[in-house]
Scaffold this motif. Structure first.
Motif, mmCIF file in Angstrom:
data_model
loop_
_atom_site.group_PDB
_atom_site.id
_atom_site.type_symbol
_atom_site.label_atom_id
_atom_site.label_comp_id
_atom_site.label_asym_id
_atom_site.label_seq_id
_atom_site.Cartn_x
_atom_site.Cartn_y
_atom_site.Cartn_z
ATOM 1 N N VAL A 51 1.311 -0.913 0.238
ATOM 2 C CA VAL A 51 -0.209 -0.045 0.095
ATOM 3 C C VAL A 51 1.208 1.948 0.247
ATOM 4 O O VAL A 51 1.934 1.552 1.175
ATOM 5 C CB VAL A 51 -0.734 -0.027 1.009
ATOM 6 C CG1 VAL A 51 -1.516 1.479 1.348
ATOM 7 C CG2 VAL A 51 -1.922 -1.456 1.159
ATOM 8 N N TYR A 52 0.717 2.032 -1.175
ATOM 9 C CA TYR A 52 1.384 3.103 -1.178
ATOM 10 C C TYR A 52 1.057 4.533 -0.630
ATOM 11 O O TYR A 52 -0.598 4.537 -1.993
ATOM 12 C CB TYR A 52 2.655 2.935 -2.252
ATOM 13 C CG TYR A 52 3.293 2.085 -2.510
ATOM 14 C CD1 TYR A 52 4.425 2.143 -1.542
ATOM 15 C CD2 TYR A 52 2.997 1.549 -3.449
ATOM 16 C CE1 TYR A 52 5.395 1.012 -1.501
ATOM 17 C CE2 TYR A 52 3.778 0.042 -3.621
ATOM 18 C CZ TYR A 52 5.012 0.448 -2.777
ATOM 19 O OH TYR A 52 6.067 -0.736 -2.286
ATOM 20 N N GLY A 53 0.611 5.491 -0.745
ATOM 21 C CA GLY A 53 0.533 6.891 -0.608
ATOM 22 C C GLY A 53 0.755 8.162 -2.135
ATOM 23 O O GLY A 53 1.881 7.231 -2.159
ATOM 24 N N HIS A 54 0.308 8.761 -2.596
ATOM 25 C CA HIS A 54 1.386 9.012 -3.669
ATOM 26 C C HIS A 54 1.981 9.806 -3.444
ATOM 27 O O HIS A 54 3.258 9.891 -3.501
ATOM 28 C CB HIS A 54 -0.291 10.584 -4.103
ATOM 29 C CG HIS A 54 -0.729 10.193 -5.246
ATOM 30 N ND1 HIS A 54 -1.257 9.277 -6.173
ATOM 31 C CD2 HIS A 54 -2.865 10.745 -4.464
ATOM 32 C CE1 HIS A 54 -2.210 9.731 -6.693
ATOM 33 N NE2 HIS A 54 -3.175 10.259 -6.144
ATOM 34 N N THR A 63 -1.955 12.767 0.647
ATOM 35 C CA THR A 63 -3.241 13.430 1.276
ATOM 36 C C THR A 63 -3.335 14.580 2.548
ATOM 37 O O THR A 63 -3.930 14.658 2.435
ATOM 38 C CB THR A 63 -3.377 11.644 1.766
ATOM 39 O OG1 THR A 63 -3.284 11.696 2.764
ATOM 40 C CG2 THR A 63 -3.760 10.757 0.946
ATOM 41 N N GLY A 64 -2.191 14.985 2.273
ATOM 42 C CA GLY A 64 -2.521 16.094 2.733
ATOM 43 C C GLY A 64 -1.514 15.988 4.094
ATOM 44 O O GLY A 64 -0.338 15.077 4.521
ATOM 45 N N LYS A 65 -1.044 18.016 4.386
ATOM 46 C CA LYS A 65 0.440 17.024 5.224
ATOM 47 C C LYS A 65 -0.159 16.986 6.807
ATOM 48 O O LYS A 65 0.482 16.453 7.690
ATOM 49 C CB LYS A 65 0.773 18.982 5.744
ATOM 50 C CG LYS A 65 1.570 19.195 4.246
ATOM 51 C CD LYS A 65 1.455 20.701 5.121
ATOM 52 C CE LYS A 65 2.232 21.421 3.131
ATOM 53 N NZ LYS A 65 1.890 22.942 3.270
ATOM 54 N N LYS A 66 -1.424 16.814 7.469
ATOM 55 C CA LYS A 66 -1.688 16.705 8.591
ATOM 56 C C LYS A 66 -2.311 14.686 7.802
ATOM 57 O O LYS A 66 -2.618 14.670 10.025
ATOM 58 C CB LYS A 66 -3.349 17.789 9.139
ATOM 59 C CG LYS A 66 -2.060 18.608 8.889
ATOM 60 C CD LYS A 66 -3.393 19.668 9.675
ATOM 61 C CE LYS A 66 -3.060 21.225 9.965
ATOM 62 N NZ LYS A 66 -4.432 22.002 10.514
ATOM 63 N N ILE A 67 -1.872 14.084 7.073
ATOM 64 C CA ILE A 67 -2.555 13.379 7.750
ATOM 65 C C ILE A 67 -1.286 11.986 7.989
ATOM 66 O O ILE A 67 -0.493 12.136 7.271
ATOM 67 C CB ILE A 67 -4.023 12.586 6.963
ATOM 68 C CG1 ILE A 67 -4.392 11.130 7.263
ATOM 69 C CG2 ILE A 67 -2.623 12.044 5.743
ATOM 70 C CD1 ILE A 67 -5.870 10.895 6.789
ATOM 71 N N HIS A 68 -1.031 11.014 8.585
ATOM 72 C CA HIS A 68 0.022 10.143 8.219
ATOM 73 C C HIS A 68 -0.673 9.021 7.747
ATOM 74 O O HIS A 68 -1.550 7.529 8.068
ATOM 75 C CB HIS A 68 0.151 9.460 9.650
ATOM 76 C CG HIS A 68 0.584 10.779 10.890
ATOM 77 N ND1 HIS A 68 1.999 12.095 11.693
ATOM 78 C CD2 HIS A 68 -0.409 11.944 11.934
ATOM 79 C CE1 HIS A 68 1.260 12.701 11.835
ATOM 80 N NE2 HIS A 68 0.619 12.908 12.515
ATOM 81 N N LEU A 69 -0.143 8.862 6.432
ATOM 82 C CA LEU A 69 0.194 7.287 6.125
ATOM 83 C C LEU A 69 0.439 6.398 6.642
ATOM 84 O O LEU A 69 -0.445 5.307 5.869
ATOM 85 C CB LEU A 69 1.007 7.421 4.439
ATOM 86 C CG LEU A 69 0.821 8.619 3.608
ATOM 87 C CD1 LEU A 69 1.945 8.267 3.073
ATOM 88 C CD2 LEU A 69 -1.209 8.734 2.995
ATOM 89 N N ILE A 70 0.500 6.256 7.623
ATOM 90 C CA ILE A 70 1.232 4.916 8.130
ATOM 91 C C ILE A 70 0.272 4.409 8.691
ATOM 92 O O ILE A 70 -0.289 2.978 8.967
ATOM 93 C CB ILE A 70 2.905 5.104 9.885
ATOM 94 C CG1 ILE A 70 2.781 3.795 9.583
ATOM 95 C CG2 ILE A 70 2.088 6.262 10.229
ATOM 96 C CD1 ILE A 70 3.236 2.736 8.692
ATOM 97 N N LEU A 72 -2.740 4.386 8.024
ATOM 98 C CA LEU A 72 -3.251 4.138 6.760
ATOM 99 C C LEU A 72 -2.766 2.372 6.096
ATOM 100 O O LEU A 72 -4.244 2.098 5.764
ATOM 101 C CB LEU A 72 -3.882 4.924 5.656
ATOM 102 C CG LEU A 72 -4.643 6.005 5.993
ATOM 103 C CD1 LEU A 72 -4.581 7.044 4.422
ATOM 104 C CD2 LEU A 72 -5.803 6.206 6.394
ATOM 105 N N LYS A 73 -1.877 2.292 6.968
ATOM 106 C CA LYS A 73 -1.453 1.393 6.366
ATOM 107 C C LYS A 73 -1.434 0.075 7.348
ATOM 108 O O LYS A 73 -0.830 -1.150 6.934
ATOM 109 C CB LYS A 73 0.009 1.650 6.383
ATOM 110 C CG LYS A 73 0.506 2.083 5.239
ATOM 111 C CD LYS A 73 2.019 2.136 4.696
ATOM 112 C CE LYS A 73 1.603 2.934 3.029
ATOM 113 N NZ LYS A 73 3.130 3.366 3.332
ATOM 114 N N VAL A 74 -1.601 0.226 8.829
ATOM 115 C CA VAL A 74 -1.470 -0.656 10.056
ATOM 116 C C VAL A 74 -2.919 -1.636 9.667
ATOM 117 O O VAL A 74 -4.199 -1.411 9.230
ATOM 118 C CB VAL A 74 -2.193 -0.570 11.444
ATOM 119 C CG1 VAL A 74 -0.452 0.381 11.535
ATOM 120 C CG2 VAL A 74 -3.013 1.051 11.091
ATOM 121 N N GLU A 75 -2.481 -3.124 10.352
ATOM 122 C CA GLU A 75 -3.336 -3.864 9.500
ATOM 123 C C GLU A 75 -4.411 -3.914 10.858
ATOM 124 O O GLU A 75 -4.175 -3.234 11.854
ATOM 125 C CB GLU A 75 -3.100 -5.158 9.598
ATOM 126 C CG GLU A 75 -2.098 -5.603 8.882
ATOM 127 C CD GLU A 75 -3.475 -6.336 7.029
ATOM 128 O OE1 GLU A 75 -4.348 -6.566 7.468
ATOM 129 O OE2 GLU A 75 -3.025 -5.919 5.856
#
Length: 75
Positions: A51-54, A63-70, A72-75
């Motif tokens: 899973v990758y973010g842009h 997806t913006g500066k205030k969201i942490h992609l990590i 969105l990746k955790v199960e």
């Protein structure tokens, strides 16, 4: 072929999550839960695909500066 993640557009899926996370700090609970269900389904169907973010694969403010992609990746 999509154009959703630089260098990772062949044999991949692109999922868009709505929202401006330069202004909003948290994703709405319903949206986050729907993402988790979809991610679980797709990872099981397609053998735990990465899973990758842009912005991880190219220059983008998604997806913006205030969201942490990590988060969105955790199960």
């Amino acid at each position: 072929m999509g154009a959703h993640c630089q260098g990772c557009n062949t044999n991949t899926l692109g999922i868009a999550l709505e929202g401006n996370y330069d202004n909003r700090i948290e994703m709405p609970t319903e949206q986050f839960n729907a993402w988790c269900e979809l991610k679980y389904y797709l990872c099981n169907k397609y053998s735990n695909m990465p899973v990758y973010g842009h912005r991880e694969k190219g220059e983008s403010e998604c997806t913006g500066k205030k969201i942490h992609l990590i988060d969105l990746k955790v199960e």
